[in-house]
Design a protein around this motif. Structure first.
Motif, mmCIF file in Angstrom:
data_model
loop_
_atom_site.group_PDB
_atom_site.id
_atom_site.type_symbol
_atom_site.label_atom_id
_atom_site.label_comp_id
_atom_site.label_asym_id
_atom_site.label_seq_id
_atom_site.Cartn_x
_atom_site.Cartn_y
_atom_site.Cartn_z
ATOM 1 N N ALA A 91 0.817 -1.215 0.000
ATOM 2 C CA ALA A 91 0.000 0.000 0.000
ATOM 3 C C ALA A 91 0.851 1.266 0.000
ATOM 4 O O ALA A 91 0.376 2.333 -0.358
ATOM 5 C CB ALA A 91 -0.926 0.019 1.208
ATOM 6 N N TYR A 92 2.099 1.159 0.385
ATOM 7 C CA TYR A 92 2.938 2.318 0.630
ATOM 8 C C TYR A 92 3.776 2.684 -0.586
ATOM 9 O O TYR A 92 4.316 1.809 -1.271
ATOM 10 C CB TYR A 92 3.812 2.080 1.864
ATOM 11 C CG TYR A 92 2.968 1.945 3.100
ATOM 12 C CD1 TYR A 92 2.389 0.724 3.439
ATOM 13 C CD2 TYR A 92 2.692 3.046 3.910
ATOM 14 C CE1 TYR A 92 1.571 0.605 4.543
ATOM 15 C CE2 TYR A 92 1.880 2.929 5.020
ATOM 16 C CZ TYR A 92 1.325 1.709 5.326
ATOM 17 O OH TYR A 92 0.503 1.597 6.423
ATOM 18 N N ASP A 93 3.884 3.988 -0.815
ATOM 19 C CA ASP A 93 4.560 4.497 -2.002
ATOM 20 C C ASP A 93 6.052 4.732 -1.791
ATOM 21 O O ASP A 93 6.833 4.627 -2.741
ATOM 22 C CB ASP A 93 3.909 5.806 -2.439
ATOM 23 C CG ASP A 93 2.426 5.627 -2.721
ATOM 24 O OD1 ASP A 93 1.602 6.214 -1.981
ATOM 25 O OD2 ASP A 93 2.088 4.893 -3.666
ATOM 26 N N TYR A 94 6.415 5.082 -0.588
ATOM 27 C CA TYR A 94 7.813 5.421 -0.307
ATOM 28 C C TYR A 94 8.222 4.781 1.013
ATOM 29 O O TYR A 94 7.416 4.694 1.947
ATOM 30 C CB TYR A 94 7.998 6.942 -0.226
ATOM 31 C CG TYR A 94 7.528 7.667 -1.467
ATOM 32 C CD1 TYR A 94 6.284 8.296 -1.496
ATOM 33 C CD2 TYR A 94 8.323 7.729 -2.607
ATOM 34 C CE1 TYR A 94 5.836 8.939 -2.620
ATOM 35 C CE2 TYR A 94 7.882 8.381 -3.740
ATOM 36 C CZ TYR A 94 6.641 8.981 -3.748
ATOM 37 O OH TYR A 94 6.202 9.624 -4.869
ATOM 38 N N TRP A 95 9.515 4.420 1.060
ATOM 39 C CA TRP A 95 10.068 3.757 2.232
ATOM 40 C C TRP A 95 11.371 4.417 2.647
ATOM 41 O O TRP A 95 12.142 4.886 1.804
ATOM 42 C CB TRP A 95 10.346 2.285 1.921
ATOM 43 C CG TRP A 95 9.102 1.475 1.767
ATOM 44 C CD1 TRP A 95 8.317 1.380 0.655
ATOM 45 C CD2 TRP A 95 8.484 0.661 2.769
ATOM 46 N NE1 TRP A 95 7.242 0.555 0.912
ATOM 47 C CE2 TRP A 95 7.331 0.091 2.205
ATOM 48 C CE3 TRP A 95 8.802 0.355 4.083
ATOM 49 C CZ2 TRP A 95 6.485 -0.761 2.906
ATOM 50 C CZ3 TRP A 95 7.965 -0.499 4.786
ATOM 51 C CH2 TRP A 95 6.825 -1.041 4.202
ATOM 52 N N GLY A 96 11.610 4.389 3.952
ATOM 53 C CA GLY A 96 12.897 4.806 4.452
ATOM 54 C C GLY A 96 13.898 3.669 4.373
ATOM 55 O O GLY A 96 13.572 2.545 3.983
ATOM 56 N N GLN A 97 15.123 3.979 4.762
ATOM 57 C CA GLN A 97 16.203 3.001 4.661
ATOM 58 C C GLN A 97 16.231 2.048 5.852
ATOM 59 O O GLN A 97 16.921 1.029 5.812
ATOM 60 C CB GLN A 97 17.548 3.725 4.541
ATOM 61 C CG GLN A 97 18.161 4.199 5.855
ATOM 62 C CD GLN A 97 17.425 5.391 6.466
ATOM 63 O OE1 GLN A 97 16.542 5.988 5.855
ATOM 64 N NE2 GLN A 97 17.807 5.752 7.696
ATOM 65 N N GLY A 98 15.511 2.381 6.894
ATOM 66 C CA GLY A 98 15.469 1.542 8.087
ATOM 67 C C GLY A 98 16.453 1.986 9.149
ATOM 68 O O GLY A 98 17.506 2.559 8.847
ATOM 69 N N THR A 99 16.097 1.702 10.387
ATOM 70 C CA THR A 99 16.984 1.995 11.513
ATOM 71 C C THR A 99 16.957 0.788 12.445
ATOM 72 O O THR A 99 15.900 0.230 12.743
ATOM 73 C CB THR A 99 16.562 3.298 12.231
ATOM 74 O OG1 THR A 99 17.527 3.628 13.233
ATOM 75 C CG2 THR A 99 15.188 3.196 12.872
ATOM 76 N N GLN A 100 18.127 0.376 12.904
ATOM 77 C CA GLN A 100 18.249 -0.857 13.692
ATOM 78 C C GLN A 100 17.941 -0.582 15.158
ATOM 79 O O GLN A 100 18.509 0.326 15.769
ATOM 80 C CB GLN A 100 19.662 -1.419 13.577
ATOM 81 C CG GLN A 100 19.922 -2.646 14.437
ATOM 82 C CD GLN A 100 19.201 -3.879 13.950
ATOM 83 O OE1 GLN A 100 19.236 -4.191 12.764
ATOM 84 N NE2 GLN A 100 18.540 -4.592 14.855
#
Length: 124
Positions: free
Chosen positions: A110-119
């Motif tokens: 459903a999502y158009d954009y994503w971040g790179q993630g954080t641990q």
């Protein structure tokens, strides 16, 4: 260029709290539904929660009552406040933005954009 940048992840001990931030640039933040997902090692990406345009929030059962999602439309930022962390919360946490037409909250597609993630790592 649309960017989502998460921050705030780190190594913590069980029982403490942690707040993640996610800043959106390149599109109008106030028009986006903001979701949070996480992915633990060897597991599929898991829906955590989502906040809509009028600050209504929907959480997964695994985090309900411990995690809180909020947003600041002036700062173009979504937040994930995590309390009472346990080792089972260890994962890479991702934020995502969904613009109209909106999709189903708990589906990654459903999502158009994503971040790179954080641990986030929670030690026992």
């Amino acid at each position: 260029q649309v960017q989502l940048v998460e921050s705030g992840g780190r190594l913590v001990q069980a029982g403490v709290s942690l707040r993640l931030s996610c800043v959106l640039s390149g599109r109008t933040f106030s028009q986006a539904l903001m979701g949070w997902f996480r992915q633990a090692p060897g597991k599929a990406r898991e829906f955590v929660g989502r906040i809509n345009l009028i600050n209504e929030v929907y959480y997964s059962n695994s985090v309900k009552g411990r995690f809180t999602i909020s947003r600041d439309n002036v700062e173009n930022t979504a937040y994930l406040q995590m309390n009472s962390l346990t080792p089972e919360d260890t994962a890479v946490y991702y934020c995502a933005a969904d613009f109209p037409p909106f999709g189903t909250a708990y589906l990654s597609a459903a999502y158009d954009y994503w971040g790179q993630g954080t641990q986030v790592t929670v030690s026992s």
